[in-house]
Design a protein around this motif. Structure first.
Motif, PDB file in Angstrom:
ATOM      1  N   ASN A  90       7.322  -3.717  -0.921  1.00 16.38           N
ATOM      2  CA  ASN A  90       6.157  -3.196  -1.794  1.00 16.38           C
ATOM      3  C   ASN A  90       6.664  -2.077  -2.512  1.00 16.38           C
ATOM      4  O   ASN A  90       7.708  -1.444  -2.660  1.00 16.38           O
ATOM      5  CB  ASN A  90       5.013  -2.890  -0.736  1.00 16.38           C
ATOM      6  CG  ASN A  90       5.223  -1.666  -0.095  1.00 16.38           C
ATOM      7  OD1 ASN A  90       5.738  -0.437  -0.442  1.00 16.38           O
ATOM      8  ND2 ASN A  90       5.130  -1.962   1.369  1.00 16.38           N
ATOM      9  N   ALA A  91       5.654  -1.745  -3.627  1.00 14.25           N
ATOM     10  CA  ALA A  91       6.031  -0.479  -4.447  1.00 14.25           C
ATOM     11  C   ALA A  91       5.479   0.705  -4.086  1.00 14.25           C
ATOM     12  O   ALA A  91       5.381   1.662  -4.575  1.00 14.25           O
ATOM     13  CB  ALA A  91       5.827  -0.768  -5.859  1.00 14.25           C
ATOM     14  N   ARG A  92       4.947   0.729  -2.897  1.00 15.37           N
ATOM     15  CA  ARG A  92       3.946   1.973  -2.392  1.00 15.37           C
ATOM     16  C   ARG A  92       4.627   2.758  -1.462  1.00 15.37           C
ATOM     17  O   ARG A  92       4.660   4.182  -1.437  1.00 15.37           O
ATOM     18  CB  ARG A  92       2.665   1.427  -1.524  1.00 15.37           C
ATOM     19  CG  ARG A  92       1.748   0.727  -2.359  1.00 15.37           C
ATOM     20  CD  ARG A  92       0.437   0.013  -1.463  1.00 15.37           C
ATOM     21  NE  ARG A  92       0.088   0.669  -0.403  1.00 15.37           N
ATOM     22  CZ  ARG A  92      -0.780   0.556   0.498  1.00 15.37           C
ATOM     23  NH1 ARG A  92      -1.173  -0.663   0.683  1.00 15.37           N
ATOM     24  NH2 ARG A  92      -1.271   1.206   1.372  1.00 15.37           N
ATOM     25  N   ASP A  93       5.535   2.112  -0.863  1.00 12.36           N
ATOM     26  CA  ASP A  93       6.451   3.158   0.226  1.00 12.36           C
ATOM     27  C   ASP A  93       7.454   3.708  -0.448  1.00 12.36           C
ATOM     28  O   ASP A  93       8.098   3.447  -1.634  1.00 12.36           O
ATOM     29  CB  ASP A  93       7.267   2.071   1.018  1.00 12.36           C
ATOM     30  CG  ASP A  93       8.285   2.866   2.036  1.00 12.36           C
ATOM     31  OD1 ASP A  93       9.490   3.403   1.536  1.00 12.36           O
ATOM     32  OD2 ASP A  93       7.980   3.118   3.334  1.00 12.36           O
ATOM     33  N   PRO A  94       7.528   5.147  -0.557  1.00 11.26           N
ATOM     34  CA  PRO A  94       8.307   5.843  -1.439  1.00 11.26           C
ATOM     35  C   PRO A  94       9.879   5.524  -1.406  1.00 11.26           C
ATOM     36  O   PRO A  94      10.444   5.659  -2.431  1.00 11.26           O
ATOM     37  CB  PRO A  94       8.275   7.378  -0.785  1.00 11.26           C
ATOM     38  CG  PRO A  94       6.753   7.441   0.041  1.00 11.26           C
ATOM     39  CD  PRO A  94       6.758   5.970   0.512  1.00 11.26           C
ATOM     40  N   ALA A 109      10.039   2.481  -3.476  1.00 13.21           N
ATOM     41  CA  ALA A 109       9.589   2.891  -4.877  1.00 13.21           C
ATOM     42  C   ALA A 109      10.859   3.638  -5.575  1.00 13.21           C
ATOM     43  O   ALA A 109      11.304   3.313  -6.855  1.00 13.21           O
ATOM     44  CB  ALA A 109       8.723   4.066  -5.058  1.00 13.21           C
ATOM     45  N   SER A 161       6.870  -8.271  -5.255  1.00 12.17           N
ATOM     46  CA  SER A 161       6.639  -7.586  -4.355  1.00 12.17           C
ATOM     47  C   SER A 161       5.920  -8.543  -3.162  1.00 12.17           C
ATOM     48  O   SER A 161       5.114  -9.458  -3.368  1.00 12.17           O
ATOM     49  CB  SER A 161       5.253  -6.751  -4.601  1.00 12.17           C
ATOM     50  OG  SER A 161       5.003  -6.007  -3.493  1.00 12.17           O
ATOM     51  N   ASP A 212       5.260  -8.124   0.215  1.00 10.26           N
ATOM     52  CA  ASP A 212       4.437  -7.743   1.145  1.00 10.26           C
ATOM     53  C   ASP A 212       4.754  -7.931   2.601  1.00 10.26           C
ATOM     54  O   ASP A 212       4.113  -8.250   3.448  1.00 10.26           O
ATOM     55  CB  ASP A 212       2.997  -8.185   0.871  1.00 10.26           C
ATOM     56  CG  ASP A 212       2.079  -7.456   1.819  1.00 10.26           C
ATOM     57  OD1 ASP A 212       2.165  -6.277   1.833  1.00 10.26           O
ATOM     58  OD2 ASP A 212       0.748  -7.979   1.995  1.00 10.26           O
ATOM     59  N   ARG A 218       8.288   8.278   7.307  1.00 15.30           N
ATOM     60  CA  ARG A 218       6.881   8.098   7.460  1.00 15.30           C
ATOM     61  C   ARG A 218       6.382   8.105   8.697  1.00 15.30           C
ATOM     62  O   ARG A 218       5.322   8.634   9.179  1.00 15.30           O
ATOM     63  CB  ARG A 218       6.464   6.449   6.816  1.00 15.30           C
ATOM     64  CG  ARG A 218       5.011   6.061   7.087  1.00 15.30           C
ATOM     65  CD  ARG A 218       4.826   4.777   6.606  1.00 15.30           C
ATOM     66  NE  ARG A 218       3.204   4.511   6.388  1.00 15.30           N
ATOM     67  CZ  ARG A 218       2.666   4.038   7.553  1.00 15.30           C
ATOM     68  NH1 ARG A 218       3.200   3.966   8.528  1.00 15.30           N
ATOM     69  NH2 ARG A 218       1.212   3.837   7.225  1.00 15.30           N
TER      70      ARG A 218
END
Length: 339
Positions: free
Chosen positions: A73-77, A80, A101, A103, A247
């Motif tokens: 995903n592109a949400r996890d820093p 990203a 992405s 998921d 995280r």
């Protein structure tokens, strides 16, 4: 005469510049041309807003100058950061990135691989979770963290050294009884080495340690139960906790606060990844930093440089420790240093 709103062609550029079509072709393809001719062509390209059809150029050369990136995903820093640096590295090589992405879905990973191959991408970079992923033998592929076979190189941080570094840091900061918390899967991957590195570091420095390891499908509440079991009458059994990701470290610190425990006064915490607030501000915790930029650049180099005929099966890049306010680093505290 070119119709209004019609996309300009190479012939239009040649007409505007007053040069032969072959001269325009040489300029567009980066071949040697006299300065005055090049200047006239470049001025004409700018005036007409001519766009080079790199896809058509690539098809003639048997290339599309497109690379697919498979990422959870592109949400996890951390993911990203990889996306950001891989895109930059590809752009420098005149390649475009096709972002996929997944998921964490193994079947979706295979669908994206099939799609990328059908569209004749020049290669695939993948951080995948499908142990049975099928990639055609003639498709260049570079894996991140999780090897998918001896035919394809894998790029990762030195996870064993990172785990060992965390243990050594705890010992240097006066810890004596520490815990290792991990969420992960049973898949063969380089990140599993964080555990063995931490164990090795604890044994070498005489630290006693306990481990709490959950599978990906198990709830975080089990970590909270583990922490509660070790907190008695305001005292905590551990003076250091190493979390397998930043995280997880963030979530653990929230749980410790609920238990009335202070970080780092009562217990020191070290994470893994090197995540920063807003991408480039302070670290979210003291952490083992993965070199995201170097990982990205190595992946691109292994993928697009055809001269690298002998590609290594595994490339491990060095990690570093960074103070992030959750450990008792005397020098960092005195300087107010939170990089």
């Amino acid at each position: 005469m070119k119709k209004e709103n019609q996309t300009p062609t190479m012939k239009d550029v040649a007409r505007e510049a007053g040069v032969a079509l072959g001269t325009v072709s040489k300029v567009v393809n980066g071949l040697p041309v006299g300065y005055s001719y090049r200047k006239r062509v470049e001025d004409a390209i700018k005036k007409l807003n001519y766009q080079v059809n790199t896809y058509a150029q690539g098809m003639k050369a048997g290339k599309t100058y497109t690379v697919a990136l498979l990422i959870p995903n592109a949400r996890d820093p951390f993911f990203a950061s990889l996306i950001y640096y891989i895109n930059i590295a590809l752009s420098r090589q005149k390649y475009r990135m096709l972002l996929c992405s997944t998921d964490f879905n193994p079947s979706l990973e295979q669908e994206y691989v099939n799609m990328a191959q059908f569209n004749k991408v020049d290669g695939i970079i993948g951080l995948t979770y499908n142990p049975d992923l099928i990639v055609e033998e003639d498709t260049p592929f570079v894996a991140i963290d999780r090897p998918i076979g001896s035919r394809f190189p894998c790029v990762a941080s030195d996870n064993f050294a990172g785990g060992q570094l965390a243990a050594e840091k705890f010992a240097d900061l006066g810890c004596r009884h520490v815990a290792f918390l991990r969420t992960g899967s049973s898949l063969n991957n380089e990140t599993n080495k964080r555990r063995s590195g931490f164990e090795n570091g604890c044994l070498a420095r005489g630290l006693s340690y306990e481990m709490k390891i959950l599978n990906d499908d198990e709830p975080y509440a089990l970590f909270e139960e583990f922490l509660m079991e070790h907190a008695r009458e305001g005292k905590f059994d551990f003076d250091g906790i190493f979390c397998v990701t930043d995280r997880l470290a963030y979530l653990v610190m929230k749980s410790l606060k609920k238990l009335g425990l202070r970080v780092p006064e009562d217990v020191q915490v070290i994470g893994f990844d090197g995540i920063r607030h807003f991408g480039d501000a302070d670290y979210v915790c003291s952490t083992i930093v993965q070199p995201a930029q170097e990982i990205a650049e190595m992946c691109v180099e292994l993928l697009v440089h055809e001269s690298l005929s002998m590609k290594p099966p595994l490339v491990c890049l060095p990690v570093t420790y960074a103070y992030g306010g959750t450990t008792k680093d005397p020098e960092a505290e005195q300087k107010g240093d939170n990089p």
